[in-house]
Design a protein around this motif. Structure first.
Motif, PDB file in Angstrom:
ATOM      1  N   ASN A 101       0.805  -1.217   0.000  1.00 17.59           N
ATOM      2  CA  ASN A 101       0.000   0.000   0.000  1.00 17.59           C
ATOM      3  C   ASN A 101       0.840   1.269   0.000  1.00 17.59           C
ATOM      4  N   SER A 102       2.117   1.117  -0.340  1.00 24.83           N
ATOM      5  CA  SER A 102       3.010   2.273  -0.310  1.00 24.83           C
ATOM      6  C   SER A 102       2.807   3.194  -1.509  1.00 24.83           C
ATOM      7  N   SER A 103       2.201   2.664  -2.579  1.00 26.70           N
ATOM      8  CA  SER A 103       1.980   3.473  -3.781  1.00 26.70           C
ATOM      9  C   SER A 103       0.598   4.125  -3.721  1.00 26.70           C
ATOM     10  N   GLU A 104       0.184   4.716  -4.802  1.00 27.13           N
ATOM     11  CA  GLU A 104      -1.128   5.356  -4.871  1.00 27.13           C
ATOM     12  C   GLU A 104      -2.243   4.341  -4.695  1.00 27.13           C
ATOM     13  N   PHE A 105      -3.416   4.826  -4.375  1.00 32.34           N
ATOM     14  CA  PHE A 105      -4.614   3.999  -4.336  1.00 32.34           C
ATOM     15  C   PHE A 105      -5.760   4.800  -4.938  1.00 32.34           C
ATOM     16  N   LEU A 106      -6.845   4.106  -5.233  1.00 32.17           N
ATOM     17  CA  LEU A 106      -8.003   4.761  -5.828  1.00 32.17           C
ATOM     18  C   LEU A 106      -8.941   5.226  -4.725  1.00 32.17           C
ATOM     19  N   GLU A 107      -9.317   6.496  -4.790  1.00 27.96           N
ATOM     20  CA  GLU A 107     -10.250   7.047  -3.807  1.00 27.96           C
ATOM     21  C   GLU A 107     -11.266   7.925  -4.519  1.00 27.96           C
ATOM     22  N   SER A 108     -12.515   7.827  -4.080  1.00 27.09           N
ATOM     23  CA  SER A 108     -13.560   8.659  -4.661  1.00 27.09           C
ATOM     24  C   SER A 108     -13.465  10.083  -4.121  1.00 27.09           C
ATOM     25  N   ASN A 109     -14.187  10.971  -4.759  1.00 28.74           N
ATOM     26  CA  ASN A 109     -14.224  12.349  -4.282  1.00 28.74           C
ATOM     27  C   ASN A 109     -14.933  12.435  -2.933  1.00 28.74           C
ATOM     28  N   ASP A 110     -14.532  13.404  -2.140  1.00 25.92           N
ATOM     29  CA  ASP A 110     -15.060  13.553  -0.783  1.00 25.92           C
ATOM     30  C   ASP A 110     -16.573  13.753  -0.800  1.00 25.92           C
ATOM     31  N   GLY A 111     -17.275  12.980   0.018  1.00 25.14           N
ATOM     32  CA  GLY A 111     -18.721  13.099   0.107  1.00 25.14           C
ATOM     33  C   GLY A 111     -19.481  12.303  -0.927  1.00 25.14           C
ATOM     34  N   ASP A 112     -18.773  11.618  -1.814  1.00 25.11           N
ATOM     35  CA  ASP A 112     -19.426  10.839  -2.869  1.00 25.11           C
ATOM     36  C   ASP A 112     -18.696   9.502  -3.015  1.00 25.11           C
ATOM     37  N   PRO A 113     -19.179   8.433  -2.386  1.00 28.14           N
ATOM     38  CA  PRO A 113     -18.452   7.163  -2.359  1.00 28.14           C
ATOM     39  C   PRO A 113     -18.556   6.330  -3.634  1.00 28.14           C
ATOM     40  N   GLU A 114     -19.338   6.757  -4.600  1.00 26.47           N
ATOM     41  CA  GLU A 114     -19.576   5.951  -5.800  1.00 26.47           C
ATOM     42  C   GLU A 114     -18.373   5.989  -6.741  1.00 26.47           C
ATOM     43  N   LEU A 115     -18.034   4.833  -7.318  1.00 27.21           N
ATOM     44  CA  LEU A 115     -16.935   4.721  -8.278  1.00 27.21           C
ATOM     45  C   LEU A 115     -17.336   3.824  -9.441  1.00 27.21           C
ATOM     46  N   ILE A 116     -16.789   4.131 -10.611  1.00 30.75           N
ATOM     47  CA  ILE A 116     -16.882   3.247 -11.773  1.00 30.75           C
ATOM     48  C   ILE A 116     -15.469   3.048 -12.308  1.00 30.75           C
ATOM     49  N   VAL A 117     -15.083   1.782 -12.521  1.00 29.49           N
ATOM     50  CA  VAL A 117     -13.756   1.450 -13.025  1.00 29.49           C
ATOM     51  C   VAL A 117     -13.904   0.715 -14.356  1.00 29.49           C
ATOM     52  N   PHE A 118     -13.247   1.246 -15.386  1.00 28.28           N
ATOM     53  CA  PHE A 118     -13.281   0.648 -16.726  1.00 28.28           C
ATOM     54  C   PHE A 118     -11.958  -0.069 -16.979  1.00 28.28           C
ATOM     55  N   ILE A 119     -12.028  -1.376 -17.325  1.00 28.40           N
ATOM     56  CA  ILE A 119     -10.829  -2.209 -17.470  1.00 28.40           C
ATOM     57  C   ILE A 119     -10.820  -2.862 -18.858  1.00 28.40           C
TER      58      ILE A 119
END
Length: 203
Positions: free
Chosen positions: A53-71
């Protein structure tokens, strides 16, 4: 359905079982509602590095927990199961919805279109859980879209790792496209000498 990944990885070849990350077209991976642009690319890594976990991670914008990830993938794949490592303090996603072979899905689409499969998630900070797919529905997958509509009550959603277990085809998708193109020649590009010395098109 979630299964506990509780065997010794030294006795099993987990790295190869979870090797679909090698077939992910990482430069074209994207996310909607990520707080740091491009951070989604950092959560796709080898099985051995899943707890780093030393590198970046994915986080949603503050106050909005919804995420969509396209792979997107570099070749068509078959997906057997998915593993998600989320954050602590309620930031882990609590639900996941999957769509396959759809190039563009926004939040409105995700609410209106029925997913191929949906899972209730547990807080999984060690990568010990994997979520089985309805395998017959996850064949010939050119791209996968994961929708995380909610978490366990935090203001933001955090994801540190997404692992995909399955198989990849041997033919890359751009190669297949070239084969199809050559199998359907353009008549204007294929001319033969006519008996009169001119040219005639192949019909």
């Amino acid at each position: 359905m979630a299964c506990l990944h509780n065997h010794s990885c030294e006795e099993h070849d987990c790295s190869s079982e979870w090797s679909l990350y090698k077939h992910i077209d990482t430069p074209h991976v994207s996310a909607l509602n990520e707080s740091v642009a491009g951070s989604v690319k950092s959560i796709f890594k080898s099985w051995e590095q899943r707890l780093d976990n030393s590198s970046e991670f994915l986080e949603s914008n503050d106050g909005d927990p919804e995420l969509i990830v396209f792979i997107p993938f570099t070749s068509d794949v078959k997906i057997k199961s998915i593993s998600i490592i989320g954050g602590t303090g309620g930031t882990s996603p609590s639900r996941m919805r999957a769509f396959i072979n759809r190039d563009v899905i926004d939040f409105s689409d995700a609410q209106e279109i029925a997913p191929v499969q949906e899972w209730e998630l547990a807080e999984n900070t060690r990568g010990e859980l994997e979520y089985q797919t309805k395998y017959s529905r996850f064949q010939g997958v050119a791209n996968l879209t994961l929708h995380f509509p909610e978490n366990f009550g935090a203001e933001t959603t955090q994801i540190y790792y997404i692992g995909l277990r399955g198989e990849a085809t041997q033919i890359k998708r751009d190669t297949v496209a070239n084969i199809v193109y050559e199998a359907m020649p353009n008549p204007s590009e294929h001319k033969l000498p006519a008996e009169t010395g001119g040219t005639s098109q192949v019909l």
